[in-house]
Design an enzyme around this catalytic site. Structure first.
Site, PDB file in Angstrom:
ATOM      1  N   VAL A  33       0.834  -1.206   0.000  1.00  0.00           N
ATOM      2  CA  VAL A  33       0.000   0.000   0.000  1.00  0.00           C
ATOM      3  C   VAL A  33       0.866   1.253   0.000  1.00  0.00           C
ATOM      4  CG1 VAL A  33      -1.772   1.298   1.244  1.00  0.00           C
ATOM      5  CG2 VAL A  33      -1.896  -1.202   1.139  1.00  0.00           C
ATOM      6  N   VAL A  52      -6.528  20.214  -4.485  1.00  0.00           N
ATOM      7  CA  VAL A  52      -6.373  20.700  -3.113  1.00  0.00           C
ATOM      8  C   VAL A  52      -6.333  22.222  -3.057  1.00  0.00           C
ATOM      9  CG1 VAL A  52      -4.772  20.793  -1.154  1.00  0.00           C
ATOM     10  CG2 VAL A  52      -5.267  18.605  -2.279  1.00  0.00           C
ATOM     11  N   LYS A 222     -12.911  -4.904  11.405  1.00  0.00           N
ATOM     12  CA  LYS A 222     -13.674  -4.045  10.497  1.00  0.00           C
ATOM     13  C   LYS A 222     -15.124  -3.908  10.948  1.00  0.00           C
ATOM     14  CE  LYS A 222     -10.659  -5.366   6.676  1.00  0.00           C
ATOM     15  NZ  LYS A 222     -10.491  -6.208   5.464  1.00  0.00           N
TER      16      LYS A 222
END
Length: 458
Positions: A33, A52, A222
């Site tokens: 990741v 942004v 989760k």
């Protein structure tokens, strides 16, 4: 004693970032990741700046060792994660290390310093959300964690924001890709659990030590996060009833197929009535929250039954919105990095414009229902002696313990006789007492399996 004020340097001041003052990002961890997060940050810097309002610049990446080429300039890599988090030019910290320590200390250090945090760490959040949220609130920093549940699937933000004006009654989903791959493959090929786990390991879907996945720990973490968000109640992993898939057999899959069902590892979070002897919500009492993870039969017509391979899906049932389903890739470097970058953009925008992410909402503080009080339907598989009166005696045991039978099917004969009993709704404790009584019966050779049945209206 009054709380210490946050130093002015950490306060969000709209306009303090711009072309000459980039929003600095530190990434902790460079596994599957983390590597994808770094790649996207570098390859899509112009797009991110446009979204942004200010440049989003990678200040550094914390790694375990510096002894291999990671495709980055040497000055971006460090083994000093604490030092990287403390740097004055770091505004947002992305944590993708995983586990509890040192991730917990690093995130707290960042939040206490007024830096926003984006994390994919479900194990940490399942047990320490309260502590992390309190730190974020004190310093008025952001804590984002979309990637902690179901990878790329956007389900955390809808629960926090899109459905914040609604009442969520139930969340049920397939939130672990490894177990879903194994159960799907067993269903499709007829192979047993051991063979399919070995294949999942060979293909990279299962870790060398698959315990967290196949025993339900990952899904339970989760589920705790989803329940906390859905019901405005702090739920930890210890509150989640958990069973894994390691005892599921090819015979269980065959039995499920015979009744047009699939077997899936489900995370189920729902509101349930007040406990026995307690006043109802209408009388001033509190309803409760049931959170559980276990393999269950679901009808093939149910939308979750069609989720195959390593994919995830979550169904949210809200009072006004009705049933919503979120489906997609629940793991993997690029999909999870997509969710991380979504959070990163939100955190960076808040820095630029002066906004804040929603904080933890636990105002409801609903009690957790014990699994013994939770009503579910059951599919009970028995090996019995093939002689007159056995069916009646078996049915009698169910009745003695207050478990109503919906259907009974007999298969085989002689020493291979088998009864398959499907119940109406019954509590876990009543079913457990029934199974214990059945196991003591002389005419019952064995109780070969007990699977819960979900996704029906009965």
């Amino acid at each position: 004693m009054p709380e210490a004020s946050v130093p002015a340097v950490n306060e969000v001041v709209p306009g303090q970032w711009g072309p000459d003052r980039p929003i600095g990002v530190a990434v902790l961890g460079m596994g599957n990741v983390g590597s994808e997060v770094v790649r996207i940050l570098r390859e899509h810097a112009d797009d991110l700046q446009a979204r942004v309002g200010a440049p989003v610049t990678l200040r550094g990446v914390a790694v375990r060792t510096l002894d291999r080429d990671r495709g980055l300039p040497a000055d971006l890599l460090t083994t000093d994660a604490e030092g990287l988090v403390a740097r004055s030019d770091v505004d947002v910290v992305v944590e993708v290390i995983g586990g509890i320590d040192p991730a917990r200390a690093l995130i707290l250090a960042a939040l206490n310093a007024g830096k926003s945090v984006v994390t994919a760490n479900k194990a940490l959040l399942a047990d320490y959300t309260g502590e992390l949220a309190a730190a974020a609130e004190r310093s008025r920093a952001d804590l984002y964690f979309e990637a902690a549940v179901a990878g790329a699937i956007p389900v955390v933000r809808p629960l926090i924001q899109s459905l914040s004006g609604d009442r969520v009654n139930r969340v049920v989903g397939i939130v672990n890709g490894t177990t879903n791959f194994i159960l799907s493959a067993m269903d499709e090929t007829g192979a047993d659990y051991g063979e399919t786990l070995a294949e999942a390991t060979r293909l990279g879907y299962a870790e060398a030590d698959p315990t967290a996945d196949v025993e339900g720990y990952d899904a339970a973490a989760k589920a705790a996060i989803l329940a906390s968000l859905a019901f405005h109640t702090r739920v930890t992993a210890a509150d989640v009833f958990r069973q894994g898939i390691s005892t599921i057999t090819s015979e269980d899959l065959e039995t499920a197929s015979a009744v047009n069902c699939a077997v899936k590892l489900l995370a189920i979070c729902e509101r349930v009535p007040a406990g026995p002897g307690e006043p109802s919500p209408d009388e001033g009492g509190k309803e409760r929250v049931s959170v559980r993870v276990y393999p269950a039969l679901i009808p093939r017509k149910h939308p979750l039954a069609t989720v195959s391979g390593a994919f995830n899906a979550v169904v949210v049932e809200a009072e006004n919105a009705g049933r919503l389903m979120f489906y997609g890739q629940g793991a993997g470097g690029a999909p999870t990095a997509s969710a991380v970058l979504g959070d990163l953009v939100m955190a960076a925008r808040n820095k630029f414009f002066g906004g804040r992410a929603p904080g933890e909402s636990v105002y409801a503080a609903l009690p957790i229902a014990p699994i013994g009080d939770t009503p579910t339907r059951y599919h009970v598989n028995l090996k019995v002696e093939d002689r007159p009166g056995v069916l009646a005696r078996v049915a009698g045991k169910f009745a003695e313990h207050g478990v109503s039978i919906s259907t009974v099917r007999q298969e085989g004969h002689d020493d291979r006789a088998r009864l398959v009993v499907v119940t109406h709704l019954a509590t876990e404790s009543a079913l457990a007492e029934t199974v214990a009584a059945l196991a003591d019966m002389e005419s019952v050779t064995s109780v070969t399996s007990v699977l819960r049945l979900e996704g029906t209206e009965e």
